[in-house]
Design a protein around this motif. Structure first.
Motif, PDB file in Angstrom:
ATOM      1  N   ALA A  86       8.164   2.630   4.880  1.00  0.00           N
ATOM      2  CA  ALA A  86       9.303   1.715   4.756  1.00  0.00           C
ATOM      3  C   ALA A  86      10.473   2.408   4.064  1.00  0.00           C
ATOM      4  O   ALA A  86      11.626   2.260   4.479  1.00  0.00           O
ATOM      5  N   LYS A  87      10.190   3.174   3.036  1.00  0.00           N
ATOM      6  CA  LYS A  87      11.241   3.894   2.315  1.00  0.00           C
ATOM      7  C   LYS A  87      11.939   4.896   3.236  1.00  0.00           C
ATOM      8  O   LYS A  87      13.160   5.034   3.218  1.00  0.00           O
TER       9      LYS A  87
ATOM     10  N   PRO B  92       0.854  -1.194   0.000  1.00  0.00           N
ATOM     11  CA  PRO B  92       0.000   0.000   0.000  1.00  0.00           C
ATOM     12  C   PRO B  92       0.893   1.248   0.000  1.00  0.00           C
ATOM     13  O   PRO B  92       2.010   1.218   0.530  1.00  0.00           O
ATOM     14  N   ASP B  93       0.403   2.319  -0.591  1.00  0.00           N
ATOM     15  CA  ASP B  93       1.201   3.540  -0.731  1.00  0.00           C
ATOM     16  C   ASP B  93       1.739   4.041   0.602  1.00  0.00           C
ATOM     17  O   ASP B  93       2.901   4.438   0.698  1.00  0.00           O
ATOM     18  N   ASP B  94       0.898   4.018   1.640  1.00  0.00           N
ATOM     19  CA  ASP B  94       1.346   4.545   2.926  1.00  0.00           C
ATOM     20  C   ASP B  94       2.447   3.680   3.539  1.00  0.00           C
ATOM     21  O   ASP B  94       3.413   4.196   4.094  1.00  0.00           O
ATOM     22  N   LEU B  95       2.336   2.364   3.407  1.00  0.00           N
ATOM     23  CA  LEU B  95       3.353   1.464   3.937  1.00  0.00           C
ATOM     24  C   LEU B  95       4.659   1.613   3.162  1.00  0.00           C
ATOM     25  O   LEU B  95       5.745   1.619   3.748  1.00  0.00           O
TER      26      LEU B  95
ATOM     27  N   ASP C 281      18.149   4.487   7.899  1.00  0.00           N
ATOM     28  CA  ASP C 281      19.152   3.463   8.197  1.00  0.00           C
ATOM     29  C   ASP C 281      20.272   3.479   7.154  1.00  0.00           C
ATOM     30  O   ASP C 281      21.123   2.595   7.137  1.00  0.00           O
ATOM     31  N   ASP C 282      20.241   4.469   6.251  1.00  0.00           N
ATOM     32  CA  ASP C 282      21.232   4.624   5.186  1.00  0.00           C
ATOM     33  C   ASP C 282      21.325   3.377   4.306  1.00  0.00           C
ATOM     34  O   ASP C 282      22.407   2.906   3.983  1.00  0.00           O
ATOM     35  N   ARG C 283      20.151   2.829   3.946  1.00  0.00           N
ATOM     36  CA  ARG C 283      20.078   1.640   3.095  1.00  0.00           C
ATOM     37  C   ARG C 283      19.070   1.868   1.980  1.00  0.00           C
ATOM     38  O   ARG C 283      18.174   2.704   2.110  1.00  0.00           O
ATOM     39  N   SER C 284      19.208   1.065   0.949  1.00  0.00           N
ATOM     40  CA  SER C 284      18.157   1.054  -0.070  1.00  0.00           C
ATOM     41  C   SER C 284      16.953   0.332   0.519  1.00  0.00           C
ATOM     42  O   SER C 284      17.071  -0.435   1.487  1.00  0.00           O
ATOM     43  N   LEU C 285      15.797   0.572  -0.050  1.00  0.00           N
ATOM     44  CA  LEU C 285      14.601  -0.116   0.419  1.00  0.00           C
ATOM     45  C   LEU C 285      14.769  -1.620   0.263  1.00  0.00           C
ATOM     46  O   LEU C 285      14.416  -2.389   1.166  1.00  0.00           O
ATOM     47  N   ASN C 286      15.336  -2.056  -0.843  1.00  0.00           N
ATOM     48  CA  ASN C 286      15.547  -3.484  -1.055  1.00  0.00           C
ATOM     49  C   ASN C 286      16.449  -4.084   0.025  1.00  0.00           C
ATOM     50  O   ASN C 286      16.123  -5.117   0.620  1.00  0.00           O
ATOM     51  N   SER C 287      17.567  -3.446   0.295  1.00  0.00           N
ATOM     52  CA  SER C 287      18.492  -3.943   1.309  1.00  0.00           C
ATOM     53  C   SER C 287      17.832  -3.967   2.683  1.00  0.00           C
ATOM     54  O   SER C 287      18.015  -4.921   3.457  1.00  0.00           O
ATOM     55  N   TRP C 288      17.052  -2.957   2.993  1.00  0.00           N
ATOM     56  CA  TRP C 288      16.373  -2.882   4.273  1.00  0.00           C
ATOM     57  C   TRP C 288      15.353  -4.008   4.412  1.00  0.00           C
ATOM     58  O   TRP C 288      15.279  -4.669   5.448  1.00  0.00           O
ATOM     59  N   LEU C 289      14.578  -4.256   3.354  1.00  0.00           N
ATOM     60  CA  LEU C 289      13.596  -5.336   3.384  1.00  0.00           C
ATOM     61  C   LEU C 289      14.266  -6.705   3.508  1.00  0.00           C
ATOM     62  O   LEU C 289      13.791  -7.568   4.246  1.00  0.00           O
ATOM     63  N   VAL C 290      15.370  -6.905   2.791  1.00  0.00           N
ATOM     64  CA  VAL C 290      16.106  -8.172   2.893  1.00  0.00           C
ATOM     65  C   VAL C 290      16.558  -8.398   4.332  1.00  0.00           C
ATOM     66  O   VAL C 290      16.437  -9.504   4.865  1.00  0.00           O
ATOM     67  N   SER C 291      17.051  -7.362   4.983  1.00  0.00           N
ATOM     68  CA  SER C 291      17.519  -7.517   6.360  1.00  0.00           C
ATOM     69  C   SER C 291      16.363  -7.874   7.294  1.00  0.00           C
ATOM     70  O   SER C 291      16.533  -8.682   8.212  1.00  0.00           O
ATOM     71  N   LEU C 292      15.188  -7.301   7.076  1.00  0.00           N
ATOM     72  CA  LEU C 292      14.026  -7.629   7.907  1.00  0.00           C
ATOM     73  C   LEU C 292      13.571  -9.067   7.704  1.00  0.00           C
ATOM     74  O   LEU C 292      13.268  -9.778   8.668  1.00  0.00           O
ATOM     75  N   VAL C 293      13.537  -9.504   6.463  1.00  0.00           N
ATOM     76  CA  VAL C 293      13.131 -10.881   6.178  1.00  0.00           C
ATOM     77  C   VAL C 293      14.152 -11.850   6.749  1.00  0.00           C
ATOM     78  O   VAL C 293      13.789 -12.852   7.375  1.00  0.00           O
ATOM     79  N   ARG C 294      15.435 -11.552   6.577  1.00  0.00           N
ATOM     80  CA  ARG C 294      16.491 -12.416   7.118  1.00  0.00           C
ATOM     81  C   ARG C 294      16.366 -12.533   8.639  1.00  0.00           C
ATOM     82  O   ARG C 294      16.445 -13.620   9.211  1.00  0.00           O
TER      83      ARG C 294
END
Length: 50
Positions: A16-17, A9-12, A23-36
């Motif tokens: 997240a972005k 959703p747009d707000d999420l 956290d000085d990360r890309s959104l992709n890198s940040w999401l990977v760290s959360l899933v890991r």
């Protein structure tokens, strides 16, 4: 490496972005760290003797 399309959703997405940027990360890198982290925590909880 697998490529995954994720619809948020747009707000999420905006929140997240912003958290990833803080956290000085890309959104992709940040999401990977959360899933890991979630997978590792799940594995710890389900490990024998845990």
């Amino acid at each position: 490496m697998l490529k995954l399309n994720l619809r948020l959703p747009d707000d999420l997405y905006a929140k997240a972005k912003a958290l990833a940027a803080a956290d000085d990360r890309s959104l992709n890198s940040w999401l990977v760290s959360l899933v890991r982290r979630a997978v590792e925590e799940s594995e710890r909880r389900s490990a024998p003797g845990a």
